[in-house]
Write a protein that holds these residues in place. Structure first.
Motif, mmCIF file in Angstrom:
data_model
loop_
_atom_site.group_PDB
_atom_site.id
_atom_site.type_symbol
_atom_site.label_atom_id
_atom_site.label_comp_id
_atom_site.label_asym_id
_atom_site.label_seq_id
_atom_site.Cartn_x
_atom_site.Cartn_y
_atom_site.Cartn_z
ATOM 1 N N MET A 56 15.388 71.541 -67.874
ATOM 2 C CA MET A 56 14.462 72.596 -68.315
ATOM 3 C C MET A 56 15.273 72.879 -69.960
ATOM 4 S SD MET A 56 11.975 73.918 -66.592
ATOM 5 C CE MET A 56 11.394 72.526 -65.629
ATOM 6 N N ASP A 57 15.413 72.081 -70.689
ATOM 7 C CA ASP A 57 16.305 72.045 -72.066
ATOM 8 C C ASP A 57 15.284 72.390 -72.959
ATOM 9 O OD1 ASP A 57 17.531 71.821 -74.373
ATOM 10 O OD2 ASP A 57 18.501 70.009 -73.687
ATOM 11 N N THR A 94 6.303 73.375 -65.739
ATOM 12 C CA THR A 94 6.070 73.315 -66.999
ATOM 13 C C THR A 94 6.277 74.895 -67.666
ATOM 14 O OG1 THR A 94 5.044 71.318 -66.960
ATOM 15 C CG2 THR A 94 4.807 72.467 -68.996
ATOM 16 N N ASN A 95 5.592 75.664 -66.919
ATOM 17 C CA ASN A 95 5.655 77.021 -67.403
ATOM 18 C C ASN A 95 7.267 77.636 -67.703
ATOM 19 O OD1 ASN A 95 4.253 79.428 -67.822
ATOM 20 N ND2 ASN A 95 4.999 80.306 -66.123
ATOM 21 N N MET A 96 7.865 77.190 -66.532
ATOM 22 C CA MET A 96 9.538 77.535 -66.744
ATOM 23 C C MET A 96 9.960 76.973 -68.197
ATOM 24 S SD MET A 96 11.183 77.254 -62.880
ATOM 25 C CE MET A 96 10.881 75.870 -62.741
ATOM 26 N N LEU A 97 9.686 75.575 -68.199
ATOM 27 C CA LEU A 97 10.117 75.117 -69.423
ATOM 28 C C LEU A 97 9.629 75.787 -70.643
ATOM 29 C CD1 LEU A 97 11.640 72.642 -71.093
ATOM 30 C CD2 LEU A 97 9.611 71.293 -70.597
ATOM 31 N N MET A 98 8.304 76.250 -70.606
ATOM 32 C CA MET A 98 7.739 76.745 -71.848
ATOM 33 C C MET A 98 8.330 78.071 -72.203
ATOM 34 S SD MET A 98 3.775 78.082 -71.930
ATOM 35 C CE MET A 98 3.844 79.338 -70.697
ATOM 36 N N GLN A 99 8.744 78.855 -71.131
ATOM 37 C CA GLN A 99 9.712 80.054 -71.403
ATOM 38 C C GLN A 99 10.953 79.796 -72.212
ATOM 39 O OE1 GLN A 99 8.152 82.891 -70.878
ATOM 40 N NE2 GLN A 99 6.280 81.946 -70.014
ATOM 41 N N ASN A 100 11.607 78.447 -71.763
ATOM 42 C CA ASN A 100 12.717 78.292 -72.297
ATOM 43 C C ASN A 100 12.696 77.891 -73.771
ATOM 44 O OD1 ASN A 100 14.110 78.837 -70.146
ATOM 45 N ND2 ASN A 100 14.332 76.575 -69.604
ATOM 46 N N MET A 101 11.392 77.294 -74.105
ATOM 47 C CA MET A 101 11.020 76.853 -75.494
ATOM 48 C C MET A 101 10.660 78.151 -76.242
ATOM 49 S SD MET A 101 8.655 73.706 -74.746
ATOM 50 C CE MET A 101 8.075 73.132 -76.170
ATOM 51 N N LYS A 102 9.958 79.173 -75.796
ATOM 52 C CA LYS A 102 9.764 80.320 -76.377
ATOM 53 C C LYS A 102 11.045 80.926 -76.695
ATOM 54 C CE LYS A 102 5.196 81.538 -74.409
ATOM 55 N NZ LYS A 102 4.629 82.544 -73.649
ATOM 56 N N LYS A 103 11.975 80.975 -76.013
ATOM 57 C CA LYS A 103 13.288 81.809 -76.129
ATOM 58 C C LYS A 103 14.115 81.152 -77.092
ATOM 59 C CE LYS A 103 17.646 83.143 -73.725
ATOM 60 N NZ LYS A 103 18.442 82.650 -72.552
#
Length: 112
Positions: free
Chosen positions: A90-91, A13-22
């Motif tokens: 990871m969308d 979920t941390n990886m997904l969170m980084q994508n959301m921040k981007k």
């Protein structure tokens, strides 16, 4: 909006969170100063929930939704389970849309 992502351990979920921040950072409409994110394991939700506006649940813990509802609903916190295919890709853009729509629906329902 303060978005809490919740999964088994908080790692994927941390990886997904980084994508959301981007997505937020690159958006012409969204202001990154208006968003906060964190990812936690589901077992930590009771101690964290009061500080967050919305909870997004990873599909790998969808089986814990009744446990989570028991914590979130009495506190009137909106939540949604992330689709497994969206999660797998990871969308971040689709998950941000889910967050915004879920939060807006909750706000509208609260006004009735």
């Amino acid at each position: 909006m303060k978005i809490l992502l919740c999964c088994a351990g908080g790692f994927s979920t941390n990886m997904l969170m980084q994508n959301m921040k981007k997505v937020v950072k690159e958006s012409a409409k969204l202001d990154e100063k208006e968003f906060q994110f964190t990812a936690i394991p589901a077992d930590s939700i009771e101690s964290e929930i009061d500080n967050w506006d919305l909870v997004l649940v990873g599909p790998q813990i969808a089986h814990k939704i009744d446990f989570l509802k028991g914590i979130l609903e009495p506190k009137n916190k909106p939540f949604a389970v992330i689709d497994k295919d969206v999660y797998g890709k990871m969308d971040g853009a689709t998950v941000m849309k889910l967050a915004l729509v879920t939060y807006k629906k909750h706000q509208l329902a609260s006004q009735k």
